[in-house]
Every structure is written in C-alpha cells, then in structure tokens.
Design an enzyme around this catalytic site. Structure first.
Site, short mmCIF file in Angstrom:
data_model
loop_
_atom_site.label_atom_id
_atom_site.label_comp_id
_atom_site.label_asym_id
_atom_site.label_seq_id
_atom_site.Cartn_x
_atom_site.Cartn_y
_atom_site.Cartn_z
N LYS A 54 -3.27 6.01 40.45
CA LYS A 54 -4.27 5.09 39.89
C LYS A 54 -4.31 3.81 40.74
O LYS A 54 -5.38 3.26 41.02
CB LYS A 54 -3.94 4.78 38.43
CG LYS A 54 -4.18 5.99 37.52
CD LYS A 54 -3.51 5.88 36.16
CE LYS A 54 -3.69 7.21 35.41
NZ LYS A 54 -2.96 7.25 34.13
N GLN A 98 0.94 3.38 30.62
CA GLN A 98 1.12 4.81 30.90
C GLN A 98 1.90 5.46 29.75
O GLN A 98 3.00 5.03 29.40
CB GLN A 98 1.87 4.99 32.23
CG GLN A 98 1.98 6.44 32.67
CD GLN A 98 0.62 7.08 32.98
OE1 GLN A 98 -0.25 6.48 33.58
NE2 GLN A 98 0.45 8.32 32.55
N ASP A 121 -8.46 2.73 28.98
CA ASP A 121 -8.04 4.09 28.64
C ASP A 121 -8.75 4.58 27.36
O ASP A 121 -8.72 5.77 27.05
CB ASP A 121 -6.52 4.14 28.40
CG ASP A 121 -5.79 4.87 29.51
OD1 ASP A 121 -6.44 5.62 30.26
OD2 ASP A 121 -4.56 4.72 29.61
#
Ligand code: NDP
Length: 295
Positions: A54, A98, A121
């Site tokens: 990412k 994450q 997200d």
C-alpha cells in the site's frame, strides 16, 4: 477455456492511472498532496507485506504515506492516542489500520476512532451503517468488495435483476459485497459455514463471489453455465514445482470452473490488485473532499 478471463491487473492499472492524474491535478491546482497513514501492529508477515504494498502504491501515484509500525503488545490506550493524533493531522487524508489486530486490542473501538471522512477502508461503524441502509451513502466503501464490483462491471455483467450468491459473511468482504450488489438491484443470497445444500444454492447464481478462505472449494458442477465468478480467496497450497514449495490459489477450482463460467477472475491477478487500486482511489477522494472538491 470458455470463460472470459477478468484481468484484475489491467483494470487496476487503469484505475490507478486515473488516480495518478487526480493526484497531479490536486497538487498543481490546490497544492494538496493526498496522504495515507498506515498503522501496523505486530509482526505478521502477511500484514507487513500488505502495508508495504500500500505504501509503494502511494509512492507510485505521487501520494504521501505515513507509516506507523507498532509493537504487538501496545496498550489499547496508546494505540487509540496514535489514531486520534492521525485523525487531527490535516496532512493525513486517510487512515488505514491493518487488520487483524492482536487479540488483546478492541478493534471496534480503534476503528471507531477514525473519523468517517478519513475512513478510506470503509470499516468504521458509521460507514458500515450507511452502506447497510437504503438511500444512505457511505463516504467510503470497503476496498475489496468495491474492487469486485468494478470487475463484475468490467465484463458487462448485468447486475440488476441477477441472482447473486456471496460465499462468506465477513465484515470486510462478504457482508459489504452483498450490500453493494443488493443496492444495484440483484437478488442476494449470503452463504456461510452453516448453509445447507450449498451446491444447490450456488447453482442458482448468475453472479458468484467466493470469499471464504478455502482452497479450490467451489466446484464446476455448482456453477450455472455462463455465470460470472469472482474469486476473492487467497490460499497457499503446496507445490513441489515451485522454488518456494507453494503457490497461491483461490476459493474456486479455477481450471474446472473456467470451462463452465461466462467470466472468471484468476488468483493471483484478479481481485488482489483491485483492493489496492480502490484504496488509492478512496484516499484521493478523501483528499478531494478535504479540499472541498467533492461531497
Ligand atoms: P473470514 O475468515 O473473515 O470469513 C470467512 C467466511 O467464510 C465466513 O463467513 C465463514 O462462515 C465462511 N465459510 C467458511 N467455511 C465455509 C464453508 N465451508 N462453506 C461456506 N462458507 C464458509 O475471511 P475474509 O472474508 O476475511 O476472507 C475470505 C478470503 O478472502 C480469504 O482467503 C482472504 O485471504 C481473502 N481476502 C482477499 C482479499 C484480496 O484483496 N484479494 C482481501 C480480503 C480477504 P461463518 O461466518 O459461518 O464462519
């Protein structure tokens, strides 16, 4: 092979090209560089690899990334403080924590500390709530299911009125996928580990999205001829022909299903590249929104 191969890499590249253009425009016209903060807790090799890719994508597209790598035993309060600091930082347009977090941490509370406008997200309860309601718009949609939707649309599969079966009901893939398809007027069945007569249910589907984490689980005999099959699964299986002794396969028995399906994603090279492309797109949107350019 009868199915059209859905090339996730190519679709992802075209999304990223557009994002790159958007980043350049934002920089040159508004002096704003989109910034993504990544928060990695612990040493899981898969999580480290995902975060690294990412960050690389940010660099490739001209965005800033702010990496926070934290010890696995970090206290809830300390992690919360870091996320709250990122929430206040105007250079940070998107915050990515994450997952999974180590078991002692309360993921819901941590995700809840991400302001909805930085939740690239799409996992914060507010965005999830909006996605699950009729006539409400989340600010961000979770990246993997959004990528799946792009892939379905990339081959012209009609979603409205189609029967769609989503295998898996996780918060990050299965459930948001089902809502995305439902809002586009498909008729949805969500399957899980306690679904009865699974093959018969799957046979009804014009669109199959498999997200269960079981290698080559979906069989050709379960697939309606011509169906569009999206394989989200990432599973390692032993392979003596590879130097590493293993290789990646999806949740679908690709070699057999490609002879029956109308269109199918490979693993790797299908959904995986789309997840990162969608994250980059969401981060650009966050920066554009902060600059007052989009709602
Ligand atoms: P989870 O483990 O959170 O969820 C798995 C789901 O599959 C659960 O809902 C479970 O049911 C269901 N399930 C398990 N076994 C069966 C079965 N025998 N029959 C029917 N359903 C079953 O997984 P995720 O959603 O996080 O991920 C799914 C897969 O997608 C994994 O392989 C993961 O690596 C991959 N993935 C890939 C991404 C990408 O970018 N390509 C991104 C995210 C995930 P129940 O709820 O009853 O337990």
């Amino acid at each position: 092979m009868t199915a059209t191969l859905i090339d996730g890499k190519a679709v992802a590249e075209s999304v990223k090209d557009k994002v790159k253009e958007g980043v350049m425009y934002l920089k040159s016209e508004y002096n704003v560089t989109p910034g993504l903060a990544t928060v990695l807790v612990g040493e899981r090799p898969d999580s480290r690899a995902y975060v690294a890719s990412k960050q690389k994508a940010c660099a490739d597209l001209g965005m800033n990334s702010y990496g926070h790598t934290l010890p696995a035993d970090i206290a809830q309060g300390d992690l919360l403080e870091i996320v709250q600091g990122l929430a206040r930082d105007s250079n940070v347009h998107g915050i990515l924590v994450q997952l999974p977090l180590p078991g002692h941490l309360d993921a819901e509370a941590i995700l809840g500390a991400i302001p909805i406008e930085k939740d690239v997200d799409g996992f914060s309860p507010l965005n999830v709530g909006r996605l699950s309601m009729k006539n409400r718009e989340p600010l961000f949609v979770p990246c993997t299911p959004l990528g799946c939707l792009y892939l379905i649309e990339s081959v012209g599969t009609k979603i409205e009125g189609a029967r769609a079966v989503v295998l898996g009901r996780s918060n990050i893939v299965g459930l948001p996928m089902a809502f995305l398809l439902l809002h586009r007027n498909a008729t949805i069945t969500i399957c899980h580990s306690r679904t009865q007569d699974l093959p018969d249910v799957v046979r009804q589907a014009d669109i199959i999205v498999a997200a269960i984490g079981k290698a080559r689980f979906v069989q050709a005999s379960w697939v309606k001829p011509g169906a569009t099959v999206i394989d989200v699964g990432i599973n390692e299986i032993p392979d003596a022909t590879k130097k590493s002794g293993k290789r990646l396969v999806g949740d679908v028995d690709f070699d057999a299903v490609k002879e029956v399906a109308g269109a199918i994603t490979p693993v790797p090279g299908g959904v995986g590249p789309m997840t990162i492309a969608m994250l980059m797109q969401n981060t650009l949107t966050a920066a554009q929104r902060a600059a007052g350019l989009v709602r």
